[in-house]
Design a protein around this motif. Structure first.
Motif, PDB file in Angstrom:
ATOM      1  N   SER A   7      -9.184  25.759  16.483  1.00 56.73           N
ATOM      2  CA  SER A   7      -9.954  26.180  15.307  1.00 56.73           C
ATOM      3  C   SER A   7     -11.405  26.334  15.719  1.00 56.73           C
ATOM      4  O   SER A   7     -11.915  25.526  16.501  1.00 56.73           O
ATOM      5  CB  SER A   7      -9.851  25.107  14.215  1.00 56.73           C
ATOM      6  N   THR A   8     -12.050  27.351  15.210  1.00 50.89           N
ATOM      7  CA  THR A   8     -13.508  27.433  15.312  1.00 50.89           C
ATOM      8  C   THR A   8     -14.111  27.059  13.961  1.00 50.89           C
ATOM      9  O   THR A   8     -14.888  26.109  13.833  1.00 50.89           O
ATOM     10  CB  THR A   8     -13.944  28.867  15.691  1.00 50.89           C
ATOM     11  N   ARG A   9     -13.730  27.831  12.938  1.00 54.25           N
ATOM     12  CA  ARG A   9     -14.368  27.724  11.628  1.00 54.25           C
ATOM     13  C   ARG A   9     -14.006  26.460  10.861  1.00 54.25           C
ATOM     14  O   ARG A   9     -14.892  25.759  10.357  1.00 54.25           O
ATOM     15  CB  ARG A   9     -13.976  28.945  10.762  1.00 54.25           C
ATOM     16  N   THR A  10     -12.714  26.209  10.736  1.00 54.77           N
ATOM     17  CA  THR A  10     -12.298  25.169   9.788  1.00 54.77           C
ATOM     18  C   THR A  10     -12.787  23.786  10.237  1.00 54.77           C
ATOM     19  O   THR A  10     -13.335  23.021   9.443  1.00 54.77           O
ATOM     20  CB  THR A  10     -10.771  25.187   9.625  1.00 54.77           C
ATOM     21  N   ARG A  30      -5.411  19.678  10.931  1.00 53.13           N
ATOM     22  CA  ARG A  30      -4.736  20.956  11.203  1.00 53.13           C
ATOM     23  C   ARG A  30      -3.560  20.651  12.109  1.00 53.13           C
ATOM     24  O   ARG A  30      -3.695  19.859  13.060  1.00 53.13           O
ATOM     25  CB  ARG A  30      -5.671  21.961  11.863  1.00 53.13           C
ATOM     26  N   HIS A  53      -3.271  27.041   3.675  1.00 56.20           N
ATOM     27  CA  HIS A  53      -4.636  26.826   4.156  1.00 56.20           C
ATOM     28  C   HIS A  53      -5.540  26.716   2.922  1.00 56.20           C
ATOM     29  O   HIS A  53      -6.354  27.608   2.634  1.00 56.20           O
ATOM     30  CB  HIS A  53      -5.052  28.002   5.036  1.00 56.20           C
ATOM     31  N   GLN A  89      -9.515  27.108   3.044  1.00 57.33           N
ATOM     32  CA  GLN A  89      -9.944  28.482   3.318  1.00 57.33           C
ATOM     33  C   GLN A  89      -9.856  29.325   2.045  1.00 57.33           C
ATOM     34  O   GLN A  89     -10.780  30.071   1.709  1.00 57.33           O
ATOM     35  CB  GLN A  89      -9.065  29.090   4.421  1.00 57.33           C
ATOM     36  N   SER A 113     -10.518  35.855   6.709  1.00 59.53           N
ATOM     37  CA  SER A 113     -10.826  34.461   7.069  1.00 59.53           C
ATOM     38  C   SER A 113     -11.253  34.351   8.528  1.00 59.53           C
ATOM     39  O   SER A 113     -11.851  33.350   8.909  1.00 59.53           O
ATOM     40  CB  SER A 113      -9.637  33.561   6.770  1.00 59.53           C
ATOM     41  N   LEU A 114     -10.930  35.389   9.327  1.00 57.78           N
ATOM     42  CA  LEU A 114     -11.293  35.439  10.743  1.00 57.78           C
ATOM     43  C   LEU A 114     -10.546  34.349  11.542  1.00 57.78           C
ATOM     44  O   LEU A 114     -10.234  33.317  10.950  1.00 57.78           O
ATOM     45  CB  LEU A 114     -12.800  35.325  10.948  1.00 57.78           C
TER      46      LEU A 114
HETATM   47  N1   CP Z   1     -10.170  30.934   9.223  1.00 57.04           N
HETATM   48  C1   CP Z   1      -9.791  29.952  10.077  1.00 57.04           C
HETATM   49  O1   CP Z   1      -8.944  29.128   9.758  1.00 57.04           O
HETATM   50  O2   CP Z   1     -10.420  29.985  11.273  1.00 57.04           O
HETATM   51  P1   CP Z   1     -10.252  28.916  12.435  1.00 57.04           P
HETATM   52  O3   CP Z   1      -8.832  29.060  12.957  1.00 57.04           O
HETATM   53  O4   CP Z   1     -11.274  29.281  13.450  1.00 57.04           O
HETATM   54  O5   CP Z   1     -10.455  27.552  11.848  1.00 57.04           O
END
Ligand code: CP
Length: 317
Positions: free
Chosen positions: A56-59, A110, A138, A141, A275-276
């Protein structure tokens, strides 16, 4: 209305309409701390534990950033291989969580297995937040996404959504569960091998969710108020990790949203959420159009996690 204090955030199946707005109101109250880069001490006596069994980056970072903004403490792991759950012992969720609950006051998890955060919540004495479980859901998100739409449109009712991408994706499940609480219609566009599963469709029917499967973006983009995207060049979300060993292929035109298509067919006020991370379904030149809202969504990702942490830890109502 139920209190959020001590509550697990596992799914949007059990979120009621007024609860969305309660979360949005708390997010609005806390947003200035993120916007002004000015931390507060609301959660100074609390610790977040992040247990990420999948990349994961964002979450993860948005949840950790949210805890820092609220003055709390953060610890955790982002690679389960470096824990006993990921080596020779393959330690169970139950045993792992019985440890983690003593280290933190809330667990953000996660996992590549659908239902793993719910299994953790069975055993944890502290709230568990599902940060994405396999193809499951999710919720944080999608709460972020709905908050972004609510800010842009002032309402979540009377809107038409174009959902495009892999319908096995956890965001697609959460947003369609949320749709049951609003006057929301969806066009669903996906390749044949990525369509909504029959059992999920049956659940949507039970919940009176209004949706129609359409073969391409081009056929329905003109009617969409919200364009909600995921890749179709996609990883296997049931794996802990997937290395790229071959060419990942390109997205067919039917599942892409391009600047040209937006110019020629989209409503002027239509907004795009993603959501990227993205692949080639959403070319970077779309970023400079008035439709793009995914960077706002990224900022709101921090704000939403601030709201959720404050709510489940009893620091906001
Ligand atoms: N949108 C999202 O869940 O990104 P990550 O996988 O980077 O957390």
């Amino acid at each position: 209305m139920r209190s959020f204090q001590g509550r697990d955030i596992l799914s949007l199946k059990d979120f009621e309409r007024e609860e969305y707005f309660q979360v949005f109101r708390v997010a609005d109250r806390l947003a200035p701390h993120a916007r002004d880069r000015r931390n507060t001490d609301l959660l100074r006596h609390k610790t977040l534990l992040t247990a990420f069994y999948q990349p994961s980056t964002r979450t993860r970072l948005a949840t950790e950033a949210a805890m820092h903004r609220l003055g709390g403490h953060v610890l955790g792991f982002s690679d389960a291989k470096m824990t006993r759950a990921g080596d020779f012992y393959q330690e169970s969720i139950k045993d792992t969580v019985h440890m983690l609950e003593y280290y933190g006051d809330v667990i953000a998890m996660r996992h590549y297995q659908q239902g793993a955060p719910a299994e953790a919540a069975r055993w944890a004495s502290v709230p568990v937040i599902n940060c994405g479980d396999g193809w499951g859901e999710h919720p944080t998100q999608v709460l972020t996404d709905l908050y972004t739409i609510w800010q842009a449109r002032g309402t979540l009712d009377g809107l038409r959504y174009l959902l495009v991408g892999d319908m096995r994706m956890r965001t697609m499940h959460s947003i369609l569960y949320a749709a049951s609480q609003f006057d929301m219609e969806a066009f669903v566009v996906s390749p044949e091998d990525m369509t909504l599963l029959d059992e999920f469709k049956a659940e949507l029917d039970e919940r009176n969710v209004v949706y129609r499967e359409v073969e391409s973006v081009e056929k329905c983009i003109a009617e969409a108020d919200v364009i909600y995207m995921e890749p179709v060049v996609q990883a296997d979300y049931t794996k802990s990790r997937e290395e790229v060993t071959e060419d990942r292929g390109r997205t067919p035109a039917a599942y892409r949203v391009t600047r040209e298509l937006l110019r020629d067919r989209a409503k002027s006020e239509a907004i795009i959420l993603h959501s990227l991370p993205r692949m080639d379904e959403l070319p970077p030149d779309v970023d400079a159009t008035r439709h793009a809202r995914y960077w706002v969504e990224a900022f709101n990702g921090v704000v939403m996690r601030m709201a959720l942490l404050a709510l489940v830890l009893g620091a906001a109502e």
